[in-house]
Design a protein around this motif. Structure first.
Motif: not given
Length: 421
Positions: A261-268, A295-300, A306-314
């Motif tokens: 429940e803490h992952l929000g849109a990051a899980l999807r 997968v395309d991503v926009t931080t929000e 989350p922006t705090d996961l953007q670098a790891q996702f890249m």
């Protein structure tokens, strides 16, 4: 300043379990809020990271009992606290030090602090924080690098409306409202799980708060303060970073303490990229399912990605099949990890706040430089799967927010060594 570096031998199997620490982004405002009551605070699941130690040093400077963090536990009193000026030497280390402003004003009627430091990831103005305090009756003066706030007659409840959601400003508004007389309504709030955690702490301390975790929060100021026992919620960014590590290395990993429940849109988005995530008795299980997909991503803001996961996702997208577009909409300079990933073989084209990532399937070991807290983790992830040896310099950024990163990764099978210079 600690000049340790990490040396990683990439390509080794990665499996087992990892314990998620408490959330740094909840622990810091909770520690700041402890100023308000002048009572004893007992905390559990506090992350052993550099930023927490800096905040404890700041509180001790102001007169709080010296607290020793042991096995995630802290116990200290802020009864003897004073409202003296907060020095630049402490403030410059992290932006979260600014969070003491509202509690100091709420308790002593005034505060004088230096502008905050922290990661160099773009402009992060403090205007929303100061406007919230002014709305509750405080007067604000700016003098170069010094901010002075006074409310000699105390803060008074009012309606605070943010132009856009801000996590830090929402924390400031809640803490100020907890010390204000009467009721405060905060509109267009940030909705991150850490907001609800800090609200729970403030409620235990003596305020009455409803709506935390939604866009609208109501706070009834405390009429008396109480001793508090509080457990910090698990760090969702650390949990998601380990989910990505499992996918990149092709291993299976249990993330103890992780919560869906803490992952929000990051899980999807992570599942769309090819990561299988499901609950376990102790948290979450993660593994790669088939090939990684772009997968395309926009931080929000939460519940967005989350922006705090953007670098790891890249870093993950560099190994995916196809081309992905990553848009950074929270901070205006949070792509400083791009040239470091390019040194490791990444194919990334940056245009302003957008990065186009073409999957290359393989990283190559290199000497790289950490530029901020989350960027550091992206380089660690790339190093885990790179061919050859990766050396990451300036890992003090990493130590600000990830507890025992090298120890945890070694226990999962990574070949990683910390070297002190």
């Amino acid at each position: 300043m600690d000049l340790d570096k990490l040396v990683i031998q990439g390509g080794y199997p990665f499996s087992g379990s990892v314990q998620v620490a408490g959330a740094k982004n909840a622990a810091l405002p909770v520690l700041a809020a402890s100023v308000l009551g002048g009572r004893r605070v007992n905390l559990s699941n506090v992350p052993d990271v550099a930023d927490v130690h800096s905040m404890l040093e700041l509180l001790h400077f102001h007169g709080a009992e010296k607290a020793v963090l042991h096995n995630g536990r802290l116990s200290f009193s802020t009864e003897a606290l004073s409202g003296s000026e907060t020095p630049y030497d402490i403030m410059r280390r992290m932006r979260a030090s600014f969070l003491v402003l509202a509690p100091l004003v709420g308790r002593f009627g005034r505060a004088r602090i230096s502008r905050p430091g922290g990661c160099a990831i773009g402009t992060r103005p403090v205007d929303f924080h100061l406007q919230a305090l002014e709305t509750l009756g405080a007067k604000v003066w700016l003098d170069g690098g010094i901010i002075e706030v006074q409310a000699p007659k105390g803060l008074r409840g009012n309606r605070i409306t943010f132009p856009s959601p801000s996590v830090g400003a929402t924390h400031t508004a809640m803490m100020a409202a907890a010390a204000a007389s009467g009721e405060t309504e905060i509109v267009n709030c940030a909705r991150e799980p850490e907001i609800a955690d800090v609200a729970a702490f403030l409620t235990a301390l003596g305020a009455h708060i409803e709506g935390a975790g939604t866009h609208r929060i109501r706070v009834q100021g405390a009429t008396s303060w109480r001793d508090v026992d509080h457990t910090i919620l698990p760090d969702r960014i650390e949990a998601a970073s380990y989910l990505i590590a499992a996918a990149m290395t092709g291993g299976q990993l249990e993330i103890i303490g992780g919560r869906l429940e803490h992952l929000g849109a990051a899980l999807r988005i992570l599942e769309a990229a090819g990561i299988s995530v499901f609950p376990s008795d102790r948290g979450l299980m993660a593994e790669r399912k088939g090939i990684l997909k772009s997968v395309d991503v926009t931080t929000e803001t939460f519940p967005g990605f989350p922006t705090d996961l953007q670098a790891q996702f890249m870093a993950l997208m560099c190994l995916a099949d196809g081309v992905s577009t990553i848009q950074e909409r929270i901070f205006d300079a949070r792509f400083m990890h791009v040239p470091e990933l390019q040194r490791m073989g990444a194919d990334i084209r940056q245009n302003g706040s957008t990065a186009i990532v073409r999957g290359v399937g393989q990283f190559h070991g290199a000497e790289v430089m950490a530029t901020d807290l989350r960027a550091s983790m992206s380089l660690v992830l790339a190093g885990l799967v790179a061919k050859g040896e990766t050396t990451i310099h300036r890992v003090y950024h990493l130590d600000r927010g990830f507890e025992d990163i090298d120890g945890k990764l070694r226990r999962c099978g990574a070949r990683i060594e910390r070297i002190s210079i």
